[in-house]
Structures are given as C-alpha cells and as structure tokens.
Scaffold this motif. Structure first.
Motif: not given
Length: 428
Positions: A282-286
């Motif tokens: 996930g971790n869309q910010r990256k």
C-alpha cells in the motif's frame, strides 16, 4: 490464507488469476476504446453539428456525469448479484449504445446516447475490480489489477490506430459501429471463460456492510485522490488530438500516431505502479507524491512547449509519471477490505476519478475558447497537486485504514473509533 492486516508480499498469479486478468484486460481495452473514439471524432462531429469547443467538451463530459454517478451503484450491484454477471450486463449494454452513437442525428440525441452509454459503462469498474479481488490473494491483487488497468493506456495506442483511419476514410460514424461489434465479441468471451469465484478470505465480517464504505470520509479522500489523477488523464485524452489537429496542423491520423509514445509509457507505468503498490504493501504516499510532482512540472513544460516534438515529449513524461499513481490509489482499500466490500469500495474511488472526467473536458474546452490551449493544459496541474496532497493525509497501511473505517481486526476485535488523521496518514 494470510489475513489482510498482515500485509502479505506480492505473489505469482495462478492459472485462474491469469485467465481472469486476460479476459478483464480485454474488457477494459474495449471499454476504453469505446469512450476514446469520440475524442478522435470530435473535430468531425463539431463540424457536422456546428459545435463550439465548449459544446464538444460537453459531449465528452455528459458521458462522465452518468459514468461517475453509476460507479457506487455498480459496485453495490456487483456485491449483490456477482461480479461476473454485472460485468457481462455492462459489456452488452454499452456496446449497444456505442453503436447507437453512430446513429445520432443531432447534438441533442448525441448527448442523450452518450449519457446512457455512461450509465452502462459506469457499472463495470467496481464489478471488474471485485472480480479480480475474488480470484486473487491480497499479495497478488494490485499487480493483477495493474496489468488489467494497463489496458487503458494500451487502448490509447490502439484507438487512434483503428479509429483514425476509419474516420478519415468512412466517416466518424463507422468507428462507433466497428468498436461496438468488437464489444459483443468480448462479452461472449467473458461470459464463456471467466472463472467462477475461487477466493473466500477468512476474517471478521463487517457490521455496517457497504454503508461502512460509502459513509467513510477516509474512502472519500481516496476518491478525491483519484479525482486529481483523472483530471490529468481525461484532460489530455480529450483535447490533445484536437490540439494537434487544429493548432499544430497535423492530420488526424498523424496526431493518433504521435499518441503511441505517451500511451505506451503510461501502460508500462500502470503495471510498475501496481507492483510497487504490492511491494510497499500500500503506502501510496511513497509513489503518488513524487510521481505527481514530476507530472506537474512536466505539464507546465508541455503547456509552454514551442515545438510539437517538445509538446509530445513532455506529455509523455507527464502521463507516465501520473500513471504510476493509478494502482497505489486503490492499493490500501482493496488490500484491506474483505471481498464482499471491494465492489462498493472500487466503485466509490472510481466515482471520484470520473468526476474528474466530468470537470476536465468542459473546463478545458472553456479555457481553450477563452484563453487558449496553454491555459487549458496548465489547468491540469491542479489535479496533480490535489492527488499529491491527499496521498499525504490518507492511511498508508492496512491497520491504519481499518481503524479509520472502524473495521474489526483480523481476529474479530472491533476497531477503535478514529479521532483524527495526521499528516503521516495514521489515525490517532
């Protein structure tokens, strides 16, 4: 099976998942070709019906009004009646309205037909993503969806190569009749060969059902992120062919050929973005933040480019960078929710994106009429900055997302009520 909250690593697709990906790739391919044909036909339609650019933009936007409105109901229909059944309904009905587009005898009739075409296509995305979710494990999910969604960019390559010669030699109506026939063929393939549901994930049932998804401010923030992304995509898809034809003096077939490079780059970027989403759990910010910042810079340089070559080069950078964000926007919700809620979740996020498809064509048509195409293309930077900002404040992991929606943990323990969302994307 590993519970979603444990964030499994990416896995290889099994045979059923591969068949699913192949068939849904074909369905999305014809879905996107069907809606892209009108962008190529706009100069001819505008000439035949004596339309301004703003009216031409409206002919595109009216589709997205219906398409956007039907996203959430479409996902709920898939949750209720099954992903395969709703996918087949959508394919057959939208192919009929594609053919009817070619029979439109006035601008008013064209608007009605395109609206109904949008209704039919609008029930498809949630069903498609639910079909993938039911036939893959969480660790396969975004990579599988990335391949399926890369069809959108492939369609941007195929549509000009197929439709532009048809429009040039046989008129704009012939293109709609041709792609409608292909749509019926794809419908038959999906109906016959899409595997039945194979996955049933363990874990606690949610108490609120689809209401948990639809009423969640967190889910609407993910929808807003996709809104920003699709402002860029549909703004470019709608107006670049007309811009190259009317402002740069290129023939429609030449303008279509120039779209191959950016569309091909976008197809690769969508697949890479899906794999990154699985790798980062996930971790869309990256992914979304750096991708959208690069895209915004490229859009400014594209809007001010002095040559056609520079325009196409910067457009390629802009669309490829933005396309890296496609699957990461969906990653945390689709990895975290049980399959019985993925249809509604995918529909809600896609609703946000298609709202961008409503805004961008008409807004850019107005700007092109009043201030020129430079201002129209510059408007797309708003979408990039909005997506980047929302990527920073939405939950980055499955545990944070489930707490934000007050979903039970994998062991059935009810999640705590969230108080706020920090800039790190974790609930406090």
């Amino acid at each position: 099976m590993v519970p979603p909250s444990q964030g499994p690593a990416r896995e290889r697709l099994d045979r059923g998942a591969k068949i699913t990906v192949t068939l849904l790739f074909a369905a999305w391919l014809i879905d996107y070709i069907d809606r892209l044909v009108i962008n190529l036909a706009l100069p001819s339609i505008g000439h035949e019906f004596d339309l301004s650019r703003a009216q031409q933009g409206l002919a595109v936007s009216v589709f997205f009004v219906a398409y956007a409105v039907c996203q959430i109901p479409g996902g709920m229909l898939a949750d209720r009646f099954g992903a395969k059944r709703v996918t087949c309904w959508a394919l057959l009905i939208w192919s009929a309205f594609t053919a009817l587009t070619g029979l439109a005898g006035s601008f008013a009739i064209l608007l009605v037909v395109r609206f109904l075409f949008g209704v039919a296509e609008g029930i498809f995305p949630g069903a498609s993503m639910k079909a993938v979710a039911e036939r893959t494990t969480p660790g396969q999910r975004m990579s599988a969806n990335g391949v399926v969604q890369s069809s959108n960019a492939v369609a941007a390559v195929v549509a000009p190569l197929v439709a532009a010669p048809l429009i040039a030699h046989f008129g704009w109506r012939s293109a709609f009749f041709t792609v409608a026939a292909v749509g019926v063929f794809v419908y038959a393939a999906v109906r016959l060969w899409l595997p039945e549901r194979e996955r049933a994930e363990a874990g606690a049932r949610t108490g609120g059902g689809t209401r948990t998804v639809v009423r969640s401010g967190t889910m609407w923030a993910f929808a807003g992120m996709f809104f920003g992304y699709d402002i860029i995509v549909w703004g470019l898809n709608t107006w670049v062919p007309s811009y190259l034809n009317q402002e740069r003096g290129l023939a429609l077939t030449s303008a279509g050929a120039l779209a191959i490079l950016p569309a091909g780059a976008a197809a690769v970027a969508v697949i890479v973005g899906g794999r990154l989403a699985d790798r980062f759990e996930g971790n869309q910010r990256k992914v979304v933040v750096p991708a959208m910042l690069v895209s915004s810079i490229a859009l400014v340089l594209m809007a001010t480019a002095s040559s056609t070559a520079a325009f196409v080069a910067w457009m390629t950078v802009a669309i490829a960078s933005a396309s890296l964000s496609y699957m990461p926007v969906f990653a945390v919700p689709l990895r975290s929710l049980p399959p019985e809620l993925t249809g509604a979740a995918a529909g809600l996020i896609t609703f946000g994106g298609q709202a961008g498809g409503v805004v961008a064509p008409t807004a850019m048509g107005f700007l092109a009429d009043t201030a020129g195409f430079g201002a129209a293309f510059g408007f797309l930077v708003v979408g990039a900055l909005l997506a980047a900002a929302l990527a920073c404040v939405t939950p980055q992991t499955t545990p944070a997302f489930r707490r934000a929606l007050r979903l039970p943990d994998a062991d059935g323990t009810p999640g705590p009520a969230p108080v706020s969302v920090s800039t790190e994307g974790e609930t406090r």
